[in-house]
Design a protein around this motif. Structure first.
Motif, mmCIF file in Angstrom:
data_model
loop_
_atom_site.group_PDB
_atom_site.id
_atom_site.type_symbol
_atom_site.label_atom_id
_atom_site.label_comp_id
_atom_site.label_asym_id
_atom_site.label_seq_id
_atom_site.Cartn_x
_atom_site.Cartn_y
_atom_site.Cartn_z
ATOM 1 N N GLY A 82 -29.267 30.348 -17.594
ATOM 2 C CA GLY A 82 -28.513 31.450 -18.178
ATOM 3 C C GLY A 82 -29.419 32.337 -19.020
ATOM 4 O O GLY A 82 -29.364 33.565 -18.926
ATOM 5 N N ILE A 83 -30.259 31.711 -19.826
ATOM 6 C CA ILE A 83 -31.182 32.485 -20.672
ATOM 7 C C ILE A 83 -32.123 33.307 -19.797
ATOM 8 O O ILE A 83 -32.334 34.502 -20.038
ATOM 9 C CB ILE A 83 -31.994 31.550 -21.583
ATOM 10 C CG1 ILE A 83 -31.070 30.811 -22.552
ATOM 11 C CG2 ILE A 83 -33.045 32.333 -22.363
ATOM 12 C CD1 ILE A 83 -31.771 29.794 -23.427
ATOM 13 N N ALA A 84 -32.678 32.664 -18.762
ATOM 14 C CA ALA A 84 -33.641 33.355 -17.895
ATOM 15 C C ALA A 84 -33.005 34.594 -17.264
ATOM 16 O O ALA A 84 -33.573 35.690 -17.310
ATOM 17 C CB ALA A 84 -34.142 32.395 -16.816
ATOM 18 N N THR A 132 -37.901 26.441 -26.358
ATOM 19 C CA THR A 132 -37.280 26.299 -25.043
ATOM 20 C C THR A 132 -36.706 27.636 -24.584
ATOM 21 O O THR A 132 -36.891 28.049 -23.430
ATOM 22 C CB THR A 132 -36.162 25.245 -25.100
ATOM 23 O OG1 THR A 132 -36.720 24.037 -25.605
ATOM 24 C CG2 THR A 132 -35.572 24.986 -23.748
ATOM 25 N N GLY A 133 -36.039 28.338 -25.488
ATOM 26 C CA GLY A 133 -35.461 29.632 -25.144
ATOM 27 C C GLY A 133 -36.538 30.645 -24.747
ATOM 28 O O GLY A 133 -36.394 31.363 -23.762
ATOM 29 N N LEU A 134 -37.632 30.661 -25.527
ATOM 30 C CA LEU A 134 -38.732 31.577 -25.216
ATOM 31 C C LEU A 134 -39.303 31.286 -23.835
ATOM 32 O O LEU A 134 -39.545 32.196 -23.036
ATOM 33 C CB LEU A 134 -39.845 31.440 -26.262
ATOM 34 C CG LEU A 134 -39.667 32.230 -27.553
ATOM 35 C CD1 LEU A 134 -40.752 31.873 -28.544
ATOM 36 C CD2 LEU A 134 -39.706 33.717 -27.243
ATOM 37 N N LEU A 135 -39.518 29.994 -23.563
ATOM 38 C CA LEU A 135 -40.070 29.619 -22.256
ATOM 39 C C LEU A 135 -39.105 30.006 -21.150
ATOM 40 O O LEU A 135 -39.512 30.497 -20.086
ATOM 41 C CB LEU A 135 -40.368 28.121 -22.220
ATOM 42 C CG LEU A 135 -41.565 27.669 -23.056
ATOM 43 C CD1 LEU A 135 -41.607 26.155 -23.180
ATOM 44 C CD2 LEU A 135 -42.858 28.166 -22.430
ATOM 45 N N THR A 176 -39.372 33.576 -20.474
ATOM 46 C CA THR A 176 -40.615 33.849 -19.748
ATOM 47 C C THR A 176 -40.413 33.584 -18.262
ATOM 48 O O THR A 176 -40.827 34.384 -17.403
ATOM 49 C CB THR A 176 -41.749 32.940 -20.271
ATOM 50 O OG1 THR A 176 -41.768 33.016 -21.681
ATOM 51 C CG2 THR A 176 -43.079 33.364 -19.705
ATOM 52 N N ALA A 177 -39.761 32.448 -17.970
ATOM 53 C CA ALA A 177 -39.479 32.147 -16.568
ATOM 54 C C ALA A 177 -38.610 33.235 -15.961
ATOM 55 O O ALA A 177 -38.802 33.636 -14.803
ATOM 56 C CB ALA A 177 -38.792 30.787 -16.454
ATOM 57 N N GLY A 178 -37.656 33.739 -16.754
ATOM 58 C CA GLY A 178 -36.790 34.811 -16.274
ATOM 59 C C GLY A 178 -37.582 36.066 -15.948
ATOM 60 O O GLY A 178 -37.322 36.732 -14.946
ATOM 61 N N ILE A 179 -38.574 36.375 -16.801
ATOM 62 C CA ILE A 179 -39.405 37.559 -16.551
ATOM 63 C C ILE A 179 -40.167 37.395 -15.232
ATOM 64 O O ILE A 179 -40.187 38.300 -14.391
ATOM 65 C CB ILE A 179 -40.401 37.765 -17.713
ATOM 66 C CG1 ILE A 179 -39.638 38.121 -18.997
ATOM 67 C CG2 ILE A 179 -41.412 38.856 -17.375
ATOM 68 C CD1 ILE A 179 -40.489 38.110 -20.237
ATOM 69 N N ILE A 180 -40.769 36.222 -15.053
ATOM 70 C CA ILE A 180 -41.546 35.997 -13.833
ATOM 71 C C ILE A 180 -40.632 36.085 -12.610
ATOM 72 O O ILE A 180 -40.950 36.718 -11.610
ATOM 73 C CB ILE A 180 -42.259 34.629 -13.888
ATOM 74 C CG1 ILE A 180 -43.217 34.573 -15.079
ATOM 75 C CG2 ILE A 180 -43.014 34.364 -12.588
ATOM 76 C CD1 ILE A 180 -43.875 33.231 -15.278
ATOM 77 N N LEU A 181 -39.455 35.430 -12.733
ATOM 78 C CA LEU A 181 -38.505 35.416 -11.613
ATOM 79 C C LEU A 181 -38.083 36.835 -11.239
ATOM 80 O O LEU A 181 -38.116 37.219 -10.058
ATOM 81 C CB LEU A 181 -37.284 34.569 -12.000
ATOM 82 C CG LEU A 181 -36.096 34.578 -11.046
ATOM 83 C CD1 LEU A 181 -36.465 33.895 -9.742
ATOM 84 C CD2 LEU A 181 -34.892 33.869 -11.667
ATOM 85 N N SER A 182 -37.708 37.615 -12.250
ATOM 86 C CA SER A 182 -37.208 38.941 -11.903
ATOM 87 C C SER A 182 -38.353 39.856 -11.498
ATOM 88 O O SER A 182 -38.178 40.782 -10.711
ATOM 89 C CB SER A 182 -36.366 39.520 -13.036
ATOM 90 O OG SER A 182 -37.110 40.434 -13.797
ATOM 91 N N GLY A 183 -39.565 39.589 -12.030
ATOM 92 C CA GLY A 183 -40.722 40.357 -11.593
ATOM 93 C C GLY A 183 -41.024 40.084 -10.124
ATOM 94 O O GLY A 183 -41.327 40.997 -9.348
ATOM 95 N N ARG A 184 -40.923 38.815 -9.736
ATOM 96 C CA ARG A 184 -41.258 38.453 -8.363
ATOM 97 C C ARG A 184 -40.244 39.018 -7.379
ATOM 98 O O ARG A 184 -40.600 39.547 -6.328
ATOM 99 C CB ARG A 184 -41.317 36.932 -8.240
ATOM 100 C CG ARG A 184 -41.704 36.428 -6.857
ATOM 101 C CD ARG A 184 -41.826 34.920 -6.835
ATOM 102 N NE ARG A 184 -40.562 34.251 -7.092
ATOM 103 C CZ ARG A 184 -39.602 34.098 -6.189
ATOM 104 N NH1 ARG A 184 -39.758 34.579 -4.978
ATOM 105 N NH2 ARG A 184 -38.488 33.476 -6.493
ATOM 106 N N THR A 185 -38.962 38.911 -7.727
ATOM 107 C CA THR A 185 -37.934 39.388 -6.795
ATOM 108 C C THR A 185 -37.653 40.863 -7.012
ATOM 109 O O THR A 185 -36.914 41.469 -6.249
ATOM 110 C CB THR A 185 -36.621 38.615 -6.998
ATOM 111 O OG1 THR A 185 -36.256 38.725 -8.383
ATOM 112 C CG2 THR A 185 -36.769 37.161 -6.650
#
Lengths: 500, 330, 325
Positions: B78-80, B233-236, B239-248
């Protein structure tokens, strides 16, 4: 001897190369109160497990009612009328007293349905028989420790018990509750039920039992009527050597006592303690005792910053301090060795090093990064100076003996430059041998490093032997002060009894 | 002498955990290579793995941080997603596609925004868990629902698309010939490994996870540390959300839902104790690579995504069984 | 017992206040139609919640039941279509059997490997759903092909009102199934030894073992019953909406767990009751339903459910702390 209810004859038990029980014999007659004494690790609990059928002995035989029993299983043991009351009582906190009492009977009769009227009747009868006044519909979690123990006893007696094994039953009880318990044990005895009392508290064994068996390192080292024993003798049998105990002496320096290390003036906390005034000088060991609920633990927790909201003054080396958090207390130089080492003191799954450094990490880390050289030199120094028996600080603290574990906890506080050391039950659950060593460490710390030590204990003898002054608390107030050199243990115990 | 023996064995077994993981990774690699050498061993396959696994790896490290104190964070997905979506909405509001710089400045602000979303969400979890004493499972279950819900409300359902090129670079670019996500993962893994093993924060988390009560008696600031662990944990997670949305190059409220299971699986497989007090970033990193080989291999074998979900679940159960068996033997 | 009763009265009181407030905002809430549809929405979630309650009482946590429910209903309906069978009783038995089978898987891992139930059920849930979608298929069985007997069965009404203008509203008889199952679970929990063993297990596994409970039996009973209830609920659900969608029930775990926690069950096990759970379910369904009545956008539902979970857990944490004090 033919009248014995149960006899263990020449029992042997090995565990992966360890000779846990070596030729142990023990016989218990119906209606006898028998004490099994031994240090932690001596094989006491192995004996309990053999009798209750949890362990099968490798050699020797077990006779019940004169008949040799092969293959004693836990269920067979219960069927023969053997009941064990474990230290944790094995009760269900979320269920009512009545249900806790009746569950065993219901299970034994292989019932599938629950008849609540029957359960309450069963429970009522069991509680009445024991002569205790507990509400059967109360939830067990709401009862005090003593009440839960009574429920456990009542439950054990419901299944036509003939032998009741009690494992360290007095550990968590107040003196008054211990006496109630002893009264009940004698009642049980009058009904012809034997009681095996497993303990390492000398005084209680001598008070309650008719026979004593002492084991050490898996061997029986002494057995006989209680009248043949005294404290010194039991200790000698349990430890294999005499433990000499001469009291701790503290003399104020010639130029006068000077500023006390710790000074309390009119310290009060609503509902816990009131108007405490005392002073402890560098090098002094002051004992504090009182019944459970007298406020002594609350005082210790307040000094350690865990009970904010007290009133009155606390001074350390003459400087007034305010102790509203653990961190403030530590910064002020107060160290606290908690009551329950395993649950409050140690990080069992972690190394000795990490346990020793737990409180110190902040002070050896610049910008949060730990200085590893500092860390390893500090732990090495502590392991050496407290002679903790380990080849390396990387070993898990859980693998150490009780005495060594307690040293680890003390080592942690020495690194904080503590000036006041508060010990709550410093030797609870420590065997007699380590006990003496821990006492020596505490004395050395006070004498050589000028710590002010406040030692809280139920064990009056421990206080008399190790403190130069003893204070008693009752209902939140300091009510008596003794010079340990001029008082003996009995007098203090008498005073404590008068508090009821 | 009496003491040195078990100690030696313990040291071995600690390293064993990593050794076993490496052996398992190699085994998976060999099996997949043998099953389909042409496609699996192609450079392209490995390159695509370096783009795909970092988002999951970062989520797994986030899970590790929560599990260290005996907790868990079910809200990471959800956070990502919420972070990615807010960044996307921000870009829609301020970014003109004519910007010749590819929107580096705007994207930097967007990253900052996404990270602060993660920090705020983590702080909320931390507040619920340390101050209001809600069990981590329930607290993060609830907040995860709220975050996903907010993401849905903000987007109305469909994905947000049209991110600036600089954002795309985070997920699809190359630095020195290596995939940007991979570089980011290596940096994050090294940083977290250092933080967990060499700083007071990391050691305090380990000690708190081992015995929370003793931590209080040792003067550790338990509440504060646990709070910061959920913040981390929230920050990480963001970060995963940024990578995910950057990739897609998109953001959606229900992206990556199967990542929750996978992150927990990787944490457990990597030797983290869900009860607290044990776990390393190295273990996580190897576990995530192993599972990526596994899933890429199955994809090449034309298994559907659903079947791969099945395999992840089965693998988690298998790991549980093996761990239990190993502990019993020892 | 007094404590339980008290926490249930509190829930009931909150429920009543909430109903009055919602009724004041939009009087349509009290209309028969709305009441009937509210009760109807309770049925499936409620039956699932009974299973979750059993697991939670034992100190466990189950997130696999939505997958089990979907698997049970979809496999059964697919099977019926494949062999051309039509009927009511047998499909329900079949769905229950599938649920039990899946539950066995949970029980096996929880009992045998002593692993945290959350992690086990995450794994089994993912496996079952992955298997269903990956092997069995992803197509929806819609009303054209859906077995008519099941539709007819689920249309049975308890009360039926036809107004002068010809509009019709009815209270589904499926409510009786829910109430019956709830009563059965209540009786099992309160009056059988296996029921008490669930509370005992939640109170302390070690103590339960020492007293002589057969924990394997208890754990298998818990997870198999939970699976059976999930399977039954799944079958009932597809019969009531006239279609079987293998992607159904996604995110359902959170809603049901929220309802059970709302109903006063402790996540640590040992405390909770059927009545409380039913009230929790009613409260949650009512809130969801009222969002629609109050014309709140449906996308807000997740947010609201999430906030309710948070509030309910904060409240129970607060209660538990006071109990200890």
């Amino acid at each position: 001897m033919s009248h014995a209810f149960i006899e263990l004859c020449h029992i042997e038990k090995h565990f992966a190369g360890v000779h846990a029980l070596n030729d142990v014999s023990l016989s218990i007659r119906p209606g006898e109160i028998h004490c099994l004494a031994g240090e932690n690790g001596s094989g006491k609990s192995t004996v309990i497990k053999v009798i209750s059928g949890v362990y099968r002995p490798d050699g020797g035989e077990i006779r019940i009612d004169g008949e040799t029993v092969h293959n004693l299983t836990p269920i067979a043991s219960i069927d023969r009328g053997i009941q064990v009351i474990y230290q944790d009582f094995s009760l269900f906190g979320n269920l009512t007293v009545a249900e806790n009492l009746a569950l065993n009977t219901e299970l034994r009769e292989k019932r599938r349905l629950v008849n609540w009227r029957r359960i309450h009747a069963l429970a009522r009868r069991a509680l009445d028989e024991l002569g205790v006044d507990i509400d059967p519909s109360a939830e067990v979690d709401t009862l005090p420790t003593a009440g839960r123990q009574l429920v456990a006893i009542a439950r054990a007696l419901m299944s036509d018990a003939r032998l009741l094994i009690m494992d360290e039953p007095t550990t968590a009880l107040t003196r008054k509750e211990v006496e109630t318990l002893f009264g009940i044990v004698r009642d049980i005895q009058r009904r012809g039920i034997a009681v095996l009392f497993v303990s390492h508290k000398m005084r209680e064994m001598l008070e309650i039992s008719e026979r004593i068996t002492v084991i050490r390192n898996g061997r029986k080292v002494a057995e006989g009527p209680t009248a043949d024993f005294n404290e010194g003798l039991i200790i000698r049998h349990m430890t294999g050597h005499d433990i000499s105990a001469d009291g701790y002496r503290w003399e104020p320096p010639e130029e006068g006592a000077g500023t006390p290390r710790l000074e309390l003036a009119g310290l009060s906390k609503e509902g816990a303690f009131s108007d405490l005034t005392m002073a402890i000088h560098p090098g002094e060991i002051v004992g504090l005792s009182g019944l459970l609920g007298s406020g002594r633990t609350e005082v210790a927790l307040s000094l350690f910053g865990m009970e904010p909201g007290y009133s009155g003054d606390i001074r350390i080396d003459g400087t007034p301090v305010r102790l509203d958090s653990v961190q403030q207390a530590i910064a002020a130089g107060i160290a606290y060795v908690p009551e329950d080492r395993l649950t409050e003191g140690l990080f069992l799954g972690q190394s000795i090093n990490r346990n020793i450094l737990a409180t110190t990490y902040d002070s050896i880390a610049r910008h949060l990064v730990i200085d590893r050289d500092r860390a390893s030199s500090l732990t090495a120094e502590m392991i050496r100076s407290l002679s903790i028996a380990t080849p390396t600080g990387e070993k898990l603290v859980g693998e150490l003996s009780g005495g060594n574990q307690q040293r680890v906890v003390i080592a942690r506080w020495l690194l904080t430059n503590a000036r006041v050391l508060i010990l709550n039950g410093p030797t609870v659950g420590v065997d007699v041998g380590s006990k003496a060593q821990i006492h020596r460490i505490i004395r050395d710390l006070a004498r050589d490093q000028g710590l002010a030590v406040l030692m809280i204990s139920d064990d009056v003898l421990e206080l008399v032997e190790n403190c130069n002054r003893i204070l008693l608390m009752h209902r939140g107030r300091l009510v008596a002060e003794y010079d340990a050199a001029r008082i003996n243990e009995e007098d203090i115990s008498e005073t404590l009894k008068s508090f009821k | 002498m009496k003491y040195s023996l078990p100690d030696f064995r313990r040291l071995m077994s600690r390293d064993n955990n990593i050794v076993q993981l490496i052996v398992m990774t190699i085994a998976i690699f060999l099996i997949m290579a043998a099953l389909n050498p042409d496609k699996f061993l192609r450079y392209y396959n490995f390159e695509s793995i370096t783009y795909l696994f970092p988002e999951l790896g970062v989520l797994s490290i986030a899970m590790l941080v929560a599990m260290l104190t005996g907790g868990i964070d079910l809200s990471v997905i959800g956070i990502a997603n919420l972070s990615g979506i807010l960044a996307g909405l921000f870009f829609h509001a301020v970014y003109q596609s004519a910007d010749p710089s590819g929107g580096v400045g705007v994207v930097a602000l967007g990253v900052l925004l996404a990270l602060s979303v993660g920090a705020a969400a983590g702080a909320l979890n931390g507040f619920l868990i340390t101050r209001l004493r809600v069990t981590p499972i329930l607290a993060t279950l609830g907040t995860g629902q709220v975050f996903t819900g907010l993401a849905l409300v903000l987007t109305g359902g469909p994905a947000i698309v049209g991110f600036p090129p600089a954002w795309d670079f985070i997920g699809n670019g190359k630095i020195l010939g290596l995939a940007t996500p991979f570089v980011l993962f290596v940096i994050i893994a090294c940083a977290m490994s250092f933080i967990l093993s060499r700083t007071t924060f990391g050691l305090n988390l380990l000690l708190i996870g081992t015995n929370p009560k003793a931590a209080v008696f040792a003067g550790l600031r338990k509440g504060r540390m646990v709070f910061f662990s959920y913040l981390t944990t929230g920050l990480l997670a963001s970060t995963a959300g940024i990578i995910l949305s950057g990739r897609t190059n998109a953001a959606k409220s229900d992206y990556g839902t199967s990542y929750l299971l996978q992150a927990i699986l990787i944490a457990v497989l990597g030797g983290t104790n869900p009860a607290g007090g044990k776990g390393t970033v190295a273990g996580i990193s190897i576990a995530v690579v192993a599972l990526m080989f596994l899933s890429s291999g199955f994809q090449i074998l034309r298994f559907s995504n659903h079947l791969i979900d099945f395999i992840w679940g089965a693998f988690l159960l298998l790991v549980i069984a093996i761990n239990a068996f190993r502990n019993r033997v020892r | 017992m007094g404590l339980f009763r008290r926490s249930e009265t509190i829930i009931a009181a909150i429920l009543l206040v909430a109903m009055i407030i919602i009724g004041l905002i939009n009087p349509a809430f009290w209309q028969l139609d709305n009441m009937f549809s509210l009760l109807r929405s309770n049925v499936v979630i409620g039956i699932m919640a009974l299973g979750v309650l059993l697991v939670m009482l034992s100190g466990g946590f189950d997130v696999s039941f939505p997958a089990f429910a979907v698997a049970a209903m979809y496999l059964t309906v697919k099977g019926m279509l494949a062999i051309g069978y039509s009927g009511v009783l047998l499909p329900f038995l079949c769905a229950v059997a599938i649920g039990v089978l899946c539950g066995c898987l949970n029980a096996f891992f929880v009992y045998k490997f002593r692993m945290i139930p959350l992690i086990v059920t995450l794994g089994t849930g993912s496996m079952v759903r992955g298997f269903l979608l990956g092997v069995v298929g992803t197509s929806i069985v819609n009303i054209n092909r859906f077995p008519p007997e099941l539709i007819e069965f689920a249309k049975t009404e308890l009360v039926s009102v036809t107004r002068p203008d010809g509009s019709h509203s009815g209270l589904t008889a499926m409510l009786l199934l829910y109430l019956g199952l709830a009563l059965a679970v209540h009786l099992v929990l309160r009056y059988t030894m296996i029921g008490r063993s669930i509370y005992a297990l939640g109170g302390g596994a070690e103590a339960a073992n020492r007293v002589g409970f057969n924990l394997r039996k208890t754990i298998f009973f818990i997870y198999c019953t939970a699976g059976a209830l999930a399977g039954f609920a799944g079958m009932l659900h597809c019969s009531m909406i006239w279609l079987a969608n293998p992607r159904d029930f996604v995110g359902m775990d959170l809603v049901v767990i929220a309802a059970v926690v709302l109903g006063g069950a402790s996540i640590f096990g040992g405390r909770g009751s059927v009545l409380g759970t039913m009230l929790g379910v009613f409260m949650l369904v009512m809130v969801q339903n009222s969002l629609i009545i109050m014309k709140v956008d449906t996308t807000w539902q997740l947010v609201v459910v999430g906030i309710i979970i948070v509030i309910a857990t904060v409240a129970t944490a607060w209660r538990d702390r006071r109990r200890q004090a």
